[in-house]
Design an enzyme around this catalytic site. Structure first.
Site, mmCIF file in Angstrom:
data_model
loop_
_atom_site.group_PDB
_atom_site.id
_atom_site.type_symbol
_atom_site.label_atom_id
_atom_site.label_comp_id
_atom_site.label_asym_id
_atom_site.label_seq_id
_atom_site.Cartn_x
_atom_site.Cartn_y
_atom_site.Cartn_z
ATOM 1 N N PHE A 235 0.873 -1.183 0.000
ATOM 2 C CA PHE A 235 0.000 0.000 0.000
ATOM 3 C C PHE A 235 0.903 1.222 0.000
ATOM 4 O O PHE A 235 1.797 1.332 0.850
ATOM 5 C CB PHE A 235 -0.870 0.055 1.258
ATOM 6 C CG PHE A 235 -1.564 1.406 1.441
ATOM 7 C CD1 PHE A 235 -2.871 1.576 1.032
ATOM 8 C CD2 PHE A 235 -0.887 2.495 1.976
ATOM 9 C CE1 PHE A 235 -3.502 2.825 1.169
ATOM 10 C CE2 PHE A 235 -1.511 3.749 2.110
ATOM 11 C CZ PHE A 235 -2.819 3.908 1.706
ATOM 12 N N GLU A 236 0.655 2.127 -0.931
ATOM 13 C CA GLU A 236 1.344 3.417 -0.900
ATOM 14 C C GLU A 236 0.455 4.427 -1.583
ATOM 15 O O GLU A 236 -0.140 4.119 -2.622
ATOM 16 C CB GLU A 236 2.636 3.383 -1.750
ATOM 17 C CG GLU A 236 3.782 2.594 -1.213
ATOM 18 C CD GLU A 236 4.983 2.594 -2.165
ATOM 19 O OE1 GLU A 236 4.806 2.552 -3.400
ATOM 20 O OE2 GLU A 236 6.107 2.639 -1.663
ATOM 21 N N ILE A 237 0.360 5.605 -0.999
ATOM 22 C CA ILE A 237 -0.120 6.761 -1.752
ATOM 23 C C ILE A 237 1.052 7.723 -1.696
ATOM 24 O O ILE A 237 1.594 7.985 -0.612
ATOM 25 C CB ILE A 237 -1.378 7.397 -1.124
ATOM 26 C CG1 ILE A 237 -2.521 6.379 -1.077
ATOM 27 C CG2 ILE A 237 -1.801 8.648 -1.913
ATOM 28 C CD1 ILE A 237 -3.786 6.883 -0.387
ATOM 29 N N HIS A 272 12.049 2.163 -0.486
ATOM 30 C CA HIS A 272 11.173 3.352 -0.442
ATOM 31 C C HIS A 272 11.185 3.990 0.952
ATOM 32 O O HIS A 272 11.199 5.216 1.082
ATOM 33 C CB HIS A 272 9.727 2.967 -0.787
ATOM 34 C CG HIS A 272 9.514 2.650 -2.231
ATOM 35 N ND1 HIS A 272 8.265 2.340 -2.742
ATOM 36 C CD2 HIS A 272 10.365 2.587 -3.282
ATOM 37 C CE1 HIS A 272 8.372 2.104 -4.042
ATOM 38 N NE2 HIS A 272 9.643 2.235 -4.390
#
Ligand code: GDP
Ligand code: MN
Length: 349
Positions: A235-237, A272
């Protein structure tokens, strides 16, 4: 009563019954999914949930990426499910292969050794290409260049609560560049020299290290050693311009030159996370308590009963991973001087 004079009624079409696009400014944003054709039914489940909980009100686009061409079924099913526009991209060979400098024999021996030691995905070549691609290339694929914001979605995830506001706009309005819902300790066997490479980068590129960064999330001794905390990247925004910045690309290229995507099994999550923690100011990273999420084997279920009821959540609060011993989220709260939500003590085991 003559039919002709009856009041005009809205026809019961799907479009008129479905929720209208939520009001407000639209962000230049897209969902992005890396998948194989064989992932179709697992990604279909994820899309259905993202649409039901969020995107049916916003109709954002969805970019699908694959190292092989997508087949007709994959395109037909996903296009039918997504309420925004869909785009399908085939990844260029250079972004899904061994760089020339990699010693193939050395890389092969590492895979054999990791297979024997039963390290998860330790024997896989494709998993390593995937991690390198997600670390260094997804954000500069031709289809992604048109967008400023992305939300990564993987197969077989679940969303348990309504998301009634535009999460992309929240990021922009609050000057956030990266976000997460789950954090944990990485398996050290997959990244034994990632921190050495990172320290070398810090020395060579002090100009890229942000003032007021989140080093305290990564290290308990001011940067000497890595505590293996990372934010889960399934999950990443996040902000694509940040990933396309010289600072991030220099970091990726320096890691790629060191070869750890193949000589070890560096994951895109620690890459990241380390980048976000060092290259961004700490205020630029956001924890979404209100986005309830599952990716095997962990759940983020919002702490706070009022939140869960207001957002029509269907997760079991006991499953919430945030405050358990293997989560790094407490550390994030402490570093940022955030007060832990009411009720967290009841979710510690
Ligand atoms: P895990 O979450 O770390 O167990 O790894 P996944 O199997 O979920 O893979 C991560 C993401 O990469 C998912 O979106 C997968 O669909 C995708 N993926 C993994 N391997 C490949 C591959 O060989 N080709 C393509 N096109 N996608 C892949
Ligand atoms: Mn996954």
């Amino acid at each position: 009563v003559p039919v002709a004079s009856s009041p005009a009624t809205t026809p019961n079409t799907a479009a008129s019954l479905g929720p209208a696009t939520a009001p407000g400014e639209r962000m230049n944003a897209t969902f992005v999914t890396l998948a194989r054709n064989s992932d179709i039914w697992e990604i279909a489940r994820s899309i259905r949930q993202v649409e039901d909980r969020f995107n049916r009100k916003f109709h954002y686009d969805w970019v699908f990426l694959n190292d092989k061409p997508f087949d007709a079924t994959f395109k037909k099913v996903t296009t039918a499910l997504v309420s925004g526009k869909t785009h399908y991209g085939e990844i260029a060979k250079e972004h899904w292969s061994f760089p020339d400098h990699i010693d193939q024999e050395k890389a092969r021996k590492v895979r054999e050794d990791m297979a024997q030691r039963k390290i998860i995905y330790g024997d896989s070549v494709s998993y390593r290409h995937m991690c390198r691609f997600e670390s260094g290339f997804f954000f500069r694929q031709p289809l992604m260049m048109n967008y400023e914001w992305y939300w990564r979605v993987e197969p077989s995830i679940e969303l348990f609560c309504d998301i009634d506001y535009d999460a992309f706009k929240f990021m922009a309005d609050n000057k956030k560049k990266y976000s997460f819902v789950l954090s944990l300790y990485e398996y050290v066997e997959t990244i034994p020299t990632l921190w050495d490479s990172t320290k070398k980068f810090i020395k060579e590129h002090p100009e890229h290290i942000a003032e007021g960064n989140s080093m305290g999330f990564l290290s308990d001794d001011g940067g000497e050693t890595y505590n293996h905390c990372h934010m889960w990247s399934n999950f990443e925004i996040g902000n694509l311009n940040w990933l396309r910045s010289k600072a991030y690309v220099d970091y990726f290229e320096s890691l790629d030159a060191d070869g750890g995507f193949f000589y070890e099994r560096w994951g895109d999550a620690p890459v990241h996370s380390i980048a976000a923690s060092l290259l961004l100011k700490k205020e630029e990273i956001h924890f979404f308590n209100d986005i309830a999420y599952y990716h095997v084997p962990f759940t983020h279920c919002p702490t706070g009963e009022k939140t869960r009821l207001d957002l029509k959540c269907h997760c079991n609060p006991k499953d919430n991973f945030d405050w358990k011993g293997y989560s790094c989220t407490s550390r994030f709260f402490e570093l940022n001087g955030m007060e832990k939500p009411e009720g967290y003590e009841n979710q510690q085991d």
